[in-house]
Enzyme design. Structure first.
Site, short mmCIF file in Angstrom:
data_model
loop_
_atom_site.label_atom_id
_atom_site.label_comp_id
_atom_site.label_asym_id
_atom_site.label_seq_id
_atom_site.Cartn_x
_atom_site.Cartn_y
_atom_site.Cartn_z
N SER A 43 0.80 -1.22 0.00
CA SER A 43 0.00 0.00 0.00
C SER A 43 0.83 1.27 0.00
O SER A 43 0.37 2.32 -0.46
CB SER A 43 -0.94 0.00 1.21
OG SER A 43 -0.21 -0.20 2.41
N HIS A 250 -0.88 5.61 6.84
CA HIS A 250 -0.36 5.63 5.47
C HIS A 250 0.00 7.06 5.08
O HIS A 250 -0.55 8.02 5.63
CB HIS A 250 -1.39 5.08 4.48
CG HIS A 250 -1.52 3.60 4.51
ND1 HIS A 250 -2.40 2.94 5.34
CD2 HIS A 250 -0.87 2.62 3.82
CE1 HIS A 250 -2.29 1.63 5.16
NE2 HIS A 250 -1.36 1.41 4.25
#
Length: 268
Positions: A43, A250
């Site tokens: 990711s 993230h």
């Protein structure tokens, strides 16, 4: 007359230098045009957290703001394949992402290992279960990183080299999540934050050693993210995002453009 002759010689030299620089510029452009680039990974490479996802990528959540796309847009390689996928582990890269690689591939990028080490589960534990449970779960991750992950990384790096024997392979790591003693007044304890950062460093150091053993290039993003961690006041990382939980921990779009892309650009 002597001054005139000197001026003439100087002009000639300047012209020759100009031709040389022009030739170098053409060669550089030709080299960029000949690049065949494949972007692999998890990711952090697909761009989760950056938004602007390609709808055709489905649950892989490949973002137009992810560093591989930013590099592609800036350098216009002859070919570009983006197979990085949210949630990917080393085995997923081997089984699902290596299709575009060939002897003609000249550049590969990848971030991988965080999911193998169980960082998503560890962060969930830290957020929901308090300091003692957090530290215990982080220590489990550290043990996995020490004992099991090196072999997993060896397998994926060997598979990449086997399929792309001529490629420059840039392996990027993960940033530290927290600025310690920073601006956060609620959330995890400083003990938990320190344990998470230490485990992230251990992961990066483990990746760096395996990368060196395979003759690949290690891209360390930690310096770029320094001053932009969670609790810094100018974070390039999402903290817990209760509205879109997959964004949590993230990089934001600024983390991709300001953190990952410059490292990739300098090493590719």
């Amino acid at each position: 007359m002597k001054l005139s002759r000197l001026a003439s010689v100087a002009a000639t030299l300047a012209a020759l230098v100009g031709l040389g620089l022009g030739g170098a510029g053409v060669a550089s452009a030709q080299e960029a045009a000949a690049t065949s680039y494949v972007a692999l990974g998890d990711s952090y490479s697909s761009g989760v957290g950056a938004g602007s996802y390609d709808s055709s990528s489905g649950s892989c959540k490949r973002s137009t703001k992810a560093y591989p796309v930013l590099w592609k847009n800036a350098n216009a390689p002859a070919s570009f394949h983006f197979t990085a996928c949210s949630g990917a582990k080393t085995g997923d890269v081997i089984n699902n992402q290596l299709g575009p690689l060939s002897s003609g591939t000249t550049l590969v990028s990848i971030s991988i290992g965080g999911n193998d080490a169980g960082f998503a589960d560890a962060m969930t534990t830290c957020v929901l279960q308090g300091t003692n449970a957090c530290v215990a779960r982080i220590n489990e991750a550290r043990t996995y990183i020490s004992n099991t992950l090196p072999g997993k990384l060896d397998a994926v790096y060997s598979a990449i080299r086997s399929k792309a024997p001529n490629a420059r392979v840039v392996v990027l790591n993960y940033p530290r999540f927290y600025k310690l003693n920073g601006s956060c007044w609620v959330g995890l304890s400083e003990t938990s934050r320190a344990a998470i950062n230490d485990a992230s460093d251990h992961l990066s150091d483990t990746i760096a050693k395996r990368v060196a053993n395979h003759g690949f290039t290690f891209g360390d993003v930690r310096g770029r993210f320094t001053g932009h961690e969670i609790c810094s006041g100018d974070s390039w990382l999402h903290s817990v995002d209760w509205l879109n939980i997959t964004n949590s921990y993230h990089p934001k779009a600024a983390g991709q453009s300001g953190g990952y892309y410059p490292v990739m650009e300098s090493l590719a």
